[in-house]
Design a protein around this motif. Structure first.
Motif, PDB file in Angstrom:
ATOM      1  N   THR A  88       0.809  -1.223   0.000  1.00 36.80           N
ATOM      2  CA  THR A  88       0.000   0.000   0.000  1.00 36.80           C
ATOM      3  C   THR A  88       0.841   1.271   0.000  1.00 36.80           C
ATOM      4  O   THR A  88       0.310   2.366   0.176  1.00 36.80           O
ATOM      5  CB  THR A  88      -0.934   0.011   1.223  1.00 36.80           C
ATOM      6  OG1 THR A  88      -0.149  -0.105   2.411  1.00 36.80           O
ATOM      7  CG2 THR A  88      -1.940  -1.137   1.149  1.00 36.80           C
ATOM      8  N   ARG A  89       2.146   1.123  -0.200  1.00 36.34           N
ATOM      9  CA  ARG A  89       3.030   2.290  -0.199  1.00 36.34           C
ATOM     10  C   ARG A  89       3.978   2.211  -1.387  1.00 36.34           C
ATOM     11  O   ARG A  89       4.529   1.157  -1.674  1.00 36.34           O
ATOM     12  CB  ARG A  89       3.845   2.352   1.098  1.00 36.34           C
ATOM     13  CG  ARG A  89       3.013   2.419   2.367  1.00 36.34           C
ATOM     14  CD  ARG A  89       3.863   2.160   3.581  1.00 36.34           C
ATOM     15  NE  ARG A  89       3.079   2.134   4.810  1.00 36.34           N
ATOM     16  CZ  ARG A  89       2.408   1.063   5.248  1.00 36.34           C
ATOM     17  NH1 ARG A  89       2.444  -0.067   4.550  1.00 36.34           N
ATOM     18  NH2 ARG A  89       1.721   1.133   6.368  1.00 36.34           N
ATOM     19  N   PRO A  90       4.249   3.330  -2.048  1.00 39.10           N
ATOM     20  CA  PRO A  90       5.161   3.326  -3.199  1.00 39.10           C
ATOM     21  C   PRO A  90       6.624   3.385  -2.760  1.00 39.10           C
ATOM     22  O   PRO A  90       7.338   4.365  -3.003  1.00 39.10           O
ATOM     23  CB  PRO A  90       4.747   4.573  -3.966  1.00 39.10           C
ATOM     24  CG  PRO A  90       4.287   5.515  -2.887  1.00 39.10           C
ATOM     25  CD  PRO A  90       3.617   4.646  -1.848  1.00 39.10           C
ATOM     26  N   LEU A  91       7.079   2.343  -2.102  1.00 37.65           N
ATOM     27  CA  LEU A  91       8.458   2.293  -1.640  1.00 37.65           C
ATOM     28  C   LEU A  91       9.079   0.948  -1.999  1.00 37.65           C
ATOM     29  O   LEU A  91       8.380   0.002  -2.367  1.00 37.65           O
ATOM     30  CB  LEU A  91       8.538   2.551  -0.130  1.00 37.65           C
ATOM     31  CG  LEU A  91       7.637   1.755   0.835  1.00 37.65           C
ATOM     32  CD1 LEU A  91       8.084   0.323   1.003  1.00 37.65           C
ATOM     33  CD2 LEU A  91       7.595   2.443   2.191  1.00 37.65           C
ATOM     34  N   ASP A  92      10.400   0.867  -1.902  1.00 36.92           N
ATOM     35  CA  ASP A  92      11.128  -0.378  -2.135  1.00 36.92           C
ATOM     36  C   ASP A  92      11.478  -1.003  -0.790  1.00 36.92           C
ATOM     37  O   ASP A  92      12.031  -0.322   0.078  1.00 36.92           O
ATOM     38  CB  ASP A  92      12.431  -0.129  -2.906  1.00 36.92           C
ATOM     39  CG  ASP A  92      12.205   0.416  -4.301  1.00 36.92           C
ATOM     40  OD1 ASP A  92      11.125   0.186  -4.858  1.00 36.92           O
ATOM     41  OD2 ASP A  92      13.122   1.080  -4.818  1.00 36.92           O
ATOM     42  N   VAL A  93      11.145  -2.271  -0.626  1.00 38.77           N
ATOM     43  CA  VAL A  93      11.597  -3.032   0.540  1.00 38.77           C
ATOM     44  C   VAL A  93      12.712  -3.948   0.067  1.00 38.77           C
ATOM     45  O   VAL A  93      12.508  -4.794  -0.802  1.00 38.77           O
ATOM     46  CB  VAL A  93      10.460  -3.854   1.164  1.00 38.77           C
ATOM     47  CG1 VAL A  93      10.989  -4.691   2.336  1.00 38.77           C
ATOM     48  CG2 VAL A  93       9.334  -2.937   1.639  1.00 38.77           C
ATOM     49  N   ARG A  94      13.915  -3.789   0.627  1.00 32.11           N
ATOM     50  CA  ARG A  94      15.086  -4.512   0.129  1.00 32.11           C
ATOM     51  C   ARG A  94      15.676  -5.384   1.241  1.00 32.11           C
ATOM     52  O   ARG A  94      15.846  -4.940   2.371  1.00 32.11           O
ATOM     53  CB  ARG A  94      16.129  -3.517  -0.376  1.00 32.11           C
ATOM     54  CG  ARG A  94      15.485  -2.512  -1.326  1.00 32.11           C
ATOM     55  CD  ARG A  94      16.441  -1.599  -1.983  1.00 32.11           C
ATOM     56  NE  ARG A  94      17.437  -1.044  -1.116  1.00 32.11           N
ATOM     57  CZ  ARG A  94      18.538  -0.433  -1.549  1.00 32.11           C
ATOM     58  NH1 ARG A  94      18.739  -0.328  -2.856  1.00 32.11           N
ATOM     59  NH2 ARG A  94      19.422   0.078  -0.733  1.00 32.11           N
ATOM     60  N   PHE A  95      16.001  -6.595   0.863  1.00 33.52           N
ATOM     61  CA  PHE A  95      16.585  -7.539   1.802  1.00 33.52           C
ATOM     62  C   PHE A  95      18.078  -7.668   1.493  1.00 33.52           C
ATOM     63  O   PHE A  95      18.467  -8.034   0.380  1.00 33.52           O
ATOM     64  CB  PHE A  95      15.881  -8.887   1.713  1.00 33.52           C
ATOM     65  CG  PHE A  95      14.439  -8.813   2.141  1.00 33.52           C
ATOM     66  CD1 PHE A  95      14.099  -8.904   3.480  1.00 33.52           C
ATOM     67  CD2 PHE A  95      13.426  -8.622   1.205  1.00 33.52           C
ATOM     68  CE1 PHE A  95      12.775  -8.813   3.884  1.00 33.52           C
ATOM     69  CE2 PHE A  95      12.104  -8.525   1.599  1.00 33.52           C
ATOM     70  CZ  PHE A  95      11.776  -8.628   2.950  1.00 33.52           C
ATOM     71  N   ILE A  96      18.904  -7.342   2.486  1.00 35.47           N
ATOM     72  CA  ILE A  96      20.353  -7.319   2.316  1.00 35.47           C
ATOM     73  C   ILE A  96      20.955  -8.490   3.082  1.00 35.47           C
ATOM     74  O   ILE A  96      20.727  -8.640   4.288  1.00 35.47           O
ATOM     75  CB  ILE A  96      20.945  -5.996   2.837  1.00 35.47           C
ATOM     76  CG1 ILE A  96      20.292  -4.807   2.136  1.00 35.47           C
ATOM     77  CG2 ILE A  96      22.458  -5.974   2.634  1.00 35.47           C
ATOM     78  CD1 ILE A  96      20.756  -3.453   2.658  1.00 35.47           C
ATOM     79  N   GLU A  97      21.713  -9.314   2.403  1.00 38.62           N
ATOM     80  CA  GLU A  97      22.383 -10.413   3.091  1.00 38.62           C
ATOM     81  C   GLU A  97      23.394  -9.877   4.093  1.00 38.62           C
ATOM     82  O   GLU A  97      24.124  -8.929   3.804  1.00 38.62           O
ATOM     83  CB  GLU A  97      23.086 -11.313   2.074  1.00 38.62           C
ATOM     84  CG  GLU A  97      22.131 -12.134   1.220  1.00 38.62           C
ATOM     85  CD  GLU A  97      22.863 -13.027   0.232  1.00 38.62           C
ATOM     86  OE1 GLU A  97      22.221 -13.925  -0.331  1.00 38.62           O
ATOM     87  OE2 GLU A  97      24.072 -12.830   0.021  1.00 38.62           O
ATOM     88  N   MET A  98      23.412 -10.500   5.264  1.00 38.84           N
ATOM     89  CA  MET A  98      24.395 -10.121   6.282  1.00 38.84           C
ATOM     90  C   MET A  98      25.802 -10.270   5.706  1.00 38.84           C
ATOM     91  O   MET A  98      26.179 -11.322   5.193  1.00 38.84           O
ATOM     92  CB  MET A  98      24.257 -11.031   7.503  1.00 38.84           C
ATOM     93  CG  MET A  98      25.241 -10.727   8.621  1.00 38.84           C
ATOM     94  SD  MET A  98      24.799  -9.280   9.597  1.00 38.84           S
ATOM     95  CE  MET A  98      23.378  -9.940  10.505  1.00 38.84           C
ATOM     96  N   MET A  99      26.580  -9.183   5.792  1.00 31.12           N
ATOM     97  CA  MET A  99      27.943  -9.216   5.263  1.00 31.12           C
ATOM     98  C   MET A  99      28.937  -9.552   6.377  1.00 31.12           C
ATOM     99  O   MET A  99      28.781  -9.062   7.502  1.00 31.12           O
ATOM    100  CB  MET A  99      28.288  -7.898   4.593  1.00 31.12           C
ATOM    101  CG  MET A  99      27.584  -7.716   3.260  1.00 31.12           C
ATOM    102  SD  MET A  99      28.077  -6.199   2.389  1.00 31.12           S
ATOM    103  CE  MET A  99      27.081  -4.987   3.239  1.00 31.12           C
ATOM    104  N   PRO A 100      29.947 -10.326   6.087  1.00 28.05           N
ATOM    105  CA  PRO A 100      30.911 -10.739   7.113  1.00 28.05           C
ATOM    106  C   PRO A 100      31.963  -9.672   7.386  1.00 28.05           C
ATOM    107  O   PRO A 100      33.165  -9.895   7.282  1.00 28.05           O
ATOM    108  CB  PRO A 100      31.532 -11.996   6.506  1.00 28.05           C
ATOM    109  CG  PRO A 100      31.471 -11.761   5.031  1.00 28.05           C
ATOM    110  CD  PRO A 100      30.197 -10.994   4.792  1.00 28.05           C
TER     111      PRO A 100
END
Length: 329
Positions: free
Chosen positions: A177-189
């Motif tokens: 319901t919102r014009p936004l990007d939801v981004r999933f970032i892999e945990m970086m070591p």
């Protein structure tokens, strides 16, 4: 400006502080580090001088980061001055969102082009567990007000196995319901992140495919980063994946990073950097032509030294030992 692998480098991440008003367990846990004294950090004038040299070298886009950039006094005014530099095409901000609501009018007046907001959970107790503070409501208010203002918004979520990995769907639904990007970032070591098992985006994408029908890859440009996006029917926004571990995107990397103490990093994976602080504090003035030339040469040197690829998948080859907060996320 092109590096030795013919990649176009036009984007710089500028860290303006190592301080933060949260204590996220994978970034800067409470009690594990000391703040740097303010004289050790680049002043706003020095940051702008570097940015001007970077523009002359071919950088046109900047991301202002920290730590938490909005805890530094007058950060909004600095963003306005950065945006006003001749040749700068875009200035965006990465923030944890705590101060976003109160700073939003000034950020809009400064001409901010977009905000990335870190948000790993919609559960108030988990938020306190992850960040050390019970401030979820303030972040959610900042998100809603930013979306309502028309500023492009991206939410960055890092999933931790056994902590918030079950919340991927609730976070994704924010884009319905919102014009936004939801981004999933892999945990970086990097830094404390090495201690936490990652949730890989290959696995996460499969969950999306099993839960939503009609998924399509979104080929539109969403910014300067390496995310790939999908569109879900009925969603106003989109879902993005930044797969640092298992989706190596180095062939299209367009960035360099400046730490708050003046170290210019060609790659997040490695400890190598070009130190700009001696150029700035050797007694010359900001208007000195030779100093400006030295800064530009140093920036070009950093780009020339940019490696072909990171090796996050091989822990033994990672040479960066600093916490992420001291690098500039």
């Amino acid at each position: 400006m092109r590096d030795r692998y013919n990649r176009s480098i036009n984007y710089m991440r500028l860290s303006i502080t190592d301080r933060c008003n949260l204590r996220c367990r994978y970034c800067m846990p409470e009690g594990l580090r000391d703040k740097l004294p303010m004289p050790a950090l680049l002043s706003y004038e020095e940051l702008l001088e570097i940015a001007a040299a970077a523009v002359r070298a071919g950088i046109t886009r900047f991301k202002v980061t920290g730590g938490e950039p909005l805890v530094r006094l007058h950060a909004e005014a600095f963003i306005g001055r950065l945006k006003a530099l001749p040749g700068v095409e875009q200035v965006t901000l990465t923030t944890n969102g705590l101060l976003l609501s109160e700073k939003l009018p000034a950020l809009r007046a400064a001409g901010i082009d977009g905000v990335n907001i870190s948000l790993d959970t919609l559960d108030a107790e988990k938020y306190r567990e992850i960040t050390g503070y019970a401030e979820l409501a303030r972040v959610l208010r900042g998100i809603e007000e930013s979306v309502a203002s028309g500023i492009p918004v991206k939410l960055n979520a890092v999933l931790q196995r056994g902590v918030n990995d079950g919340e991927w769907r609730a976070l994704a639904e924010l884009a319905r319901t919102r014009p936004l990007d939801v981004r999933f970032i892999e945990m970086m070591p990097i830094g404390y992140g090495r201690k936490f098992p990652a949730v890989y985006n290959e696995e996460l994408l499969q969950r999306f495919r099993e839960s939503y029908s009609g998924l399509e890859w979104d080929e539109r440009t969403h910014g300067n980063g390496p995310a790939v996006y999908i569109r879900i029917p009925g969603f106003q926004g989109t879902i993005g994946f930044i797969s640092a571990m298992h989706g190596k995107f180095c062939g299209a990397c367009n960035r360099i990073r400046l730490t708050s103490v003046g170290k210019l990093k060609p790659c997040l994976c490695y400890g190598e950097s070009v130190d700009l602080m001696p150029i700035l504090r050797d007694g010359g003035s900001s208007g000195d032509i030779e100093r400006q030339r030295r800064l530009e040469r140093a920036i070009r040197e950093a780009v020339a030294g940019k490696p072909e690829a990171h090796h996050f998948e091989h822990i033994s080859e990672i040479t960066e030992e600093k916490e992420m907060v001291r690098i500039g996320g």
